[in-house]
Design a protein around this motif. Sequence first.
Motif, short mmCIF file in Angstrom:
data_model
loop_
_atom_site.label_atom_id
_atom_site.label_comp_id
_atom_site.label_asym_id
_atom_site.label_seq_id
_atom_site.Cartn_x
_atom_site.Cartn_y
_atom_site.Cartn_z
N ILE A 102 0.83 -1.20 0.00
CA ILE A 102 0.00 0.00 0.00
C ILE A 102 0.87 1.25 0.00
O ILE A 102 0.60 2.21 -0.74
CB ILE A 102 -0.97 -0.01 1.20
CG1 ILE A 102 -2.03 -1.09 1.01
CG2 ILE A 102 -1.60 1.36 1.42
CD1 ILE A 102 -2.83 -1.41 2.25
N MET A 103 1.91 1.27 0.80
CA MET A 103 2.69 2.49 0.96
C MET A 103 3.76 2.70 -0.11
O MET A 103 4.32 3.80 -0.21
CB MET A 103 3.34 2.51 2.35
CG MET A 103 2.34 2.62 3.49
SD MET A 103 1.22 4.05 3.33
CE MET A 103 2.37 5.40 3.44
N ARG A 104 4.02 1.70 -0.92
CA ARG A 104 5.03 1.85 -1.97
C ARG A 104 4.64 2.99 -2.90
O ARG A 104 3.58 2.98 -3.50
CB ARG A 104 5.18 0.56 -2.77
CG ARG A 104 6.33 0.60 -3.76
CD ARG A 104 6.56 -0.73 -4.45
NE ARG A 104 6.92 -1.74 -3.46
CZ ARG A 104 6.35 -2.93 -3.36
NH1 ARG A 104 5.40 -3.29 -4.18
NH2 ARG A 104 6.75 -3.81 -2.45
N GLY A 105 5.48 4.02 -2.96
CA GLY A 105 5.22 5.16 -3.83
C GLY A 105 4.38 6.26 -3.23
O GLY A 105 4.17 7.29 -3.86
N VAL A 106 3.88 6.07 -2.01
CA VAL A 106 3.09 7.11 -1.35
C VAL A 106 4.03 8.09 -0.68
O VAL A 106 4.84 7.70 0.16
CB VAL A 106 2.11 6.50 -0.31
CG1 VAL A 106 1.38 7.60 0.46
CG2 VAL A 106 1.12 5.57 -0.99
N PRO A 107 3.96 9.37 -1.06
CA PRO A 107 4.89 10.35 -0.49
C PRO A 107 4.49 10.76 0.92
O PRO A 107 3.42 11.33 1.15
CB PRO A 107 4.78 11.54 -1.44
CG PRO A 107 3.39 11.44 -2.00
CD PRO A 107 3.07 9.96 -2.04
N ILE A 108 5.34 10.46 1.88
CA ILE A 108 5.13 10.86 3.27
C ILE A 108 6.25 11.82 3.64
O ILE A 108 7.42 11.54 3.42
CB ILE A 108 5.12 9.63 4.21
CG1 ILE A 108 3.96 8.72 3.88
CG2 ILE A 108 5.07 10.06 5.67
CD1 ILE A 108 2.59 9.34 4.05
N ARG A 109 5.84 12.93 4.20
CA ARG A 109 6.79 13.99 4.57
C ARG A 109 7.64 13.52 5.74
O ARG A 109 7.12 13.01 6.73
CB ARG A 109 5.97 15.23 4.95
CG ARG A 109 6.77 16.42 5.38
CD ARG A 109 5.88 17.60 5.74
NE ARG A 109 5.21 17.35 7.02
CZ ARG A 109 3.89 17.34 7.20
NH1 ARG A 109 3.09 17.56 6.20
NH2 ARG A 109 3.37 17.12 8.39
N SER A 110 8.94 13.68 5.63
CA SER A 110 9.82 13.36 6.76
C SER A 110 10.33 14.69 7.33
O SER A 110 10.75 15.57 6.60
CB SER A 110 10.98 12.48 6.34
OG SER A 110 11.75 13.13 5.36
#
Length: 82
Positions: free
Chosen positions: A73-81
């Motif tokens: 699911i999270m592959r390629g989902v941009p999450i701000r670090s």
Amino acid sequence: FESGLKAIGGTESMQKLLEKRNKKDAAATLAVDMFTDQVKKQIGAYLALLGSAAAVSFTGGIGFGSALLRTRIMRGVPIRSE
């Protein structure tokens, strides 16, 4: 009539679908792929509304019990670090 995971993969149990997928069951693989794609679309829709996110939290049996699903699911989902 049946719909959703049961119609595609033969069961509504994600645990059973993952077991069948591991045995190379094509219908179970399709059901899991369709499920993860739909969850990813929903996360994308929320990110479009919010602008960004620092995290995504997975809860319940599916979220807690399957690293494979979370990863797909999270592959390629941009999450701000930060």
